[in-house]
Structures are given as structure tokens and as C-alpha cells.
Design an enzyme around this catalytic site. Structure first.
Site, PDB file in Angstrom:
ATOM      1  N   PRO A 157     -30.987  26.984  -2.649  1.00 18.13           N
ATOM      2  CA  PRO A 157     -29.803  26.138  -2.479  1.00 18.13           C
ATOM      3  C   PRO A 157     -29.804  25.275  -1.232  1.00 18.13           C
ATOM      4  O   PRO A 157     -28.819  24.583  -0.958  1.00 18.13           O
ATOM      5  CB  PRO A 157     -28.670  27.171  -2.405  1.00 18.13           C
ATOM      6  CG  PRO A 157     -29.311  28.348  -1.745  1.00 18.13           C
ATOM      7  CD  PRO A 157     -30.731  28.380  -2.263  1.00 18.13           C
ATOM      8  N   GLU A 158     -30.890  25.278  -0.478  1.00 19.35           N
ATOM      9  CA  GLU A 158     -30.912  24.562   0.793  1.00 19.35           C
ATOM     10  C   GLU A 158     -30.523  23.091   0.629  1.00 19.35           C
ATOM     11  O   GLU A 158     -29.808  22.528   1.462  1.00 19.35           O
ATOM     12  CB  GLU A 158     -32.305  24.655   1.441  1.00 19.35           C
ATOM     13  CG  GLU A 158     -32.669  26.028   1.970  1.00 19.35           C
ATOM     14  CD  GLU A 158     -33.414  26.883   0.955  1.00 19.35           C
ATOM     15  OE1 GLU A 158     -34.138  27.793   1.386  1.00 19.35           O
ATOM     16  OE2 GLU A 158     -33.250  26.643  -0.266  1.00 19.35           O
ATOM     17  N   ILE A 159     -31.005  22.451  -0.438  1.00 19.91           N
ATOM     18  CA  ILE A 159     -30.769  21.019  -0.619  1.00 19.91           C
ATOM     19  C   ILE A 159     -29.286  20.707  -0.722  1.00 19.91           C
ATOM     20  O   ILE A 159     -28.823  19.637  -0.315  1.00 19.91           O
ATOM     21  CB  ILE A 159     -31.537  20.499  -1.864  1.00 19.91           C
ATOM     22  CG1 ILE A 159     -31.668  18.982  -1.831  1.00 19.91           C
ATOM     23  CG2 ILE A 159     -30.895  20.978  -3.148  1.00 19.91           C
ATOM     24  CD1 ILE A 159     -32.640  18.480  -0.781  1.00 19.91           C
ATOM     25  N   LEU A 213     -27.003  22.022   1.001  1.00 19.82           N
ATOM     26  CA  LEU A 213     -26.435  22.073   2.344  1.00 19.82           C
ATOM     27  C   LEU A 213     -26.988  20.974   3.241  1.00 19.82           C
ATOM     28  O   LEU A 213     -26.710  20.943   4.441  1.00 19.82           O
ATOM     29  CB  LEU A 213     -26.725  23.441   2.985  1.00 19.82           C
ATOM     30  CG  LEU A 213     -26.235  24.669   2.235  1.00 19.82           C
ATOM     31  CD1 LEU A 213     -26.577  25.927   3.011  1.00 19.82           C
ATOM     32  CD2 LEU A 213     -24.732  24.592   1.991  1.00 19.82           C
TER      33      LEU A 213
END
Length: 286
Positions: free
Chosen positions: A165-167, A169
Site C-alpha cells: 500500500p505504500e503508493i 501514501l
């Protein structure tokens, strides 16, 4: 079954060093108190070292937790009686949610965290000298995926879920650029890493990320059984063979770039706003 984390409804968890044979109830009857305490449980039984993450509510990866994990892996590496390692979680429905977002406010802390997660963890796993198995029950996200993928084998409970899910954030899952395309192929890796979507155990197995899916209630038992298969092999053959296997697959030459790329992304206004919005449980400002 391993003890539960402090603050849960289950018995409290401490770090123990058990020697002997595990009982029918999953406990190690000869367990003795050891020096390690804090955010994980360490136990040795039946020649298997079991490391259980225990940082409620979601096993967010702090600098302290990573230091404890790396120390536990080094301890297992130095113990000639240990023939395999299982990495699991004592929290129901959670393997690890990834990086502790509170640390991302400071560029210095971000780099320190990534040095542990990307560099030291990869190094200690590479030099472990014995096979490691990730028993993934529940959610593994971001840095939690890094923990799991650092192991030699992944066993997943049927309700396990995965994601990068980094993208979402404003960050990038930089370390996974190095190894995910080698596992699942370039195009599928790009879709997973840049969509940020969640996917289940069946898809993870079809992609080659997971070796085996088992019923949730059998996860720990099956991971231990697989570890016992490895433990019965020649110690020398396993050590030499694993070293040769990892040398052929070694991606560590690109880790320095991964650290820089993540830190560069984390320093942007988009990332700072994305992290703040997530922690404040609101939509990010576009």
C-alpha cells in the site's frame, strides 16, 4: 500454540528458550526464561527456533522491534542445536502492517529504519545458515511483506492477505522492485506494486509468492512440520546448499538504491500528506 501478546485476552507472552519436545497442545514443556523481552517471543523446541512478533495492535515495525528480530535471528544462527527457523505472529489476524508510520516524520529515523529492514535483515537472513519459514496468518502489508519475503519459504493461512500500500501514501515499495519481478514477472509485479491493491492467499500462491496454503487453525502446526522436514536433512548439506542457492538469487547489490529511493519519496510533500491523512483517518488532499 504460542502465548498471546500482553494486553490481549490471551495469556501474556514472554521470550523463552525451550529445549525438548513440543507437547500435543503446542507448548514446549521445558521452556525456560531467557533474556529477551519486549516485542517478540523467541522459543527453541524440537531443534526449531520460533520467533513470534508481538507488538499490538498490528505489529507495526519500529526500530526496536526490528533490532529485536535481527538479534533473534543472529541468536538462532549461532545456535548449533537450531536446524530451522519459523517466523510468525502472536496477534490474531495480523502478521505485520508494515512500517510504524510515526517514524516517517523524521528523515533520519526513516533511514535508520530502512537500514535495519532492508540492509541488516537481508544480511542476517542471508547468513542464517539454516532455512527460515514465514508463517503468515492474517494481513501482511508493506514492510510486513519485506519480513515475509526475507524468509526462504512462505506458508499462508487461508485467510491471509497481502499488499503493497505504500503508493497510496505517496511512498514507494522500493525493496520489492528488486525481487518481486523475479518471482511473479515484470508486468504482474508492476500492477501489484503500483495499484496498492490487496490480494488473498490463493492469488499469492498462483503468483509463486506463497509455497503452501493451509487452514488458519493449522498454520503454526504446518510451518513447524515443514521446518522439521528441513531439520532432518544433513546440516552441512543444508548450509552449503542454501548458501549456493542464495548466492545465485542474491539481490542485495541493489539495496542501497532501494534505501535511497524510499527516502527520497518519503521526503516529498505528497508522502508527508499521505502519511498524515492515513494516521488522521481522512482522505488525502490532492
Amino acid at each position: 500454540m504460542a502465548g498471546a501478546c500482553p494486553g490481549s485476552s490471551q495469556p501474556s507472552t514472554k521470550a523463552v528458550d525451550g529445549r525438548g519436545t513440543r507437547g500435543h497442545d503446542g507448548t514446549c514443556p521445558n521452556a525456560q526464561e531467557a533474556g529477551m523481552t519486549g516485542d517478540l517471543r523467541y522459543e527453541v523446541c524440537d531443534r526449531i527456533a520460533e520467533i513470534n512478533l508481538c507488538r499490538p495492535p498490528v505489529n507495526a515495525l519500529s526500530l526496536s522491534l526490528l533490532e529485536q528480530l535481527i538479534a533473534a535471528l543472529r541468536r538462532a544462527a549461532a545456535d548449533d542445536e537450531v536446524r530451522a527457523v519459523v517466523l510468525a505472529s502472536s496477534l490474531p489476524h495480523r502478521f505485520s502492517a508494515g512500517l510504524d508510520l510515526a517514524t516517517l516524520a523524521s528523515p533520519v529515523e526513516v533511514r535508520r529504519l530502512l537500514e535495519k529492514l532492508y540492509v541488516e535483515l537481508a544480511g542476517v537472513q542471508h547468513d542464517l545458515g539454516k532455512p527460515s519459514i514465514a508463517a503468515v496468518g492474517g494481513a501482511a502489508r508493506g514492510g510486513g511483506m519485506t519480513l515475509a519475503i526475507s524468509c526462504d519459504v512462505l506458508v499462508a493461512g487461508q485467510s491471509a492477505t497481502f499488499g503493497y500500500p505504500e503508493i497510496d501514501l505517496g511512498l514507494i515499495p522500493a525493496i520489492h522492485f528488486l525481487h518481486l519481478p523475479r518471482i511473479v514477472g515484470r508486468h504482474r509485479a508492476f500492477e501489484l506494486l503500483f495499484s496498492g491493491r490487496t490480494f488473498g492467499a490463493e492469488e499469492a500462491a498462483s503468483l509463486g509468492l506463497v509455497s503452501r496454503i493451509v487452514p488458519d487453525e493449522k498454520l503454526r502446526e504446518e510451518a513447524r512440520a515443514m521446518a522439521q522436514v528441513f531439520a532432518r536433512k544433513s546440516r552441512t548439506a543444508m548450509r552449503l546448499g542454501r548458501a549456493a542457492f542464495l548466492h545465485a538469487q542474491d539481490y542485495r547489490r541493489g539495496i542501497a538504491d532501494a534505501v535511497k529511493n524510499f527516502c527520497d519519496a518519503a521526503a516529498t510533500p505528497d508522502a508527508r500528506e499521505g502519511v498524515r491523512a492515513f494516521m488522521e483517518k481522512r482522505s488525502r488532499n490532492r
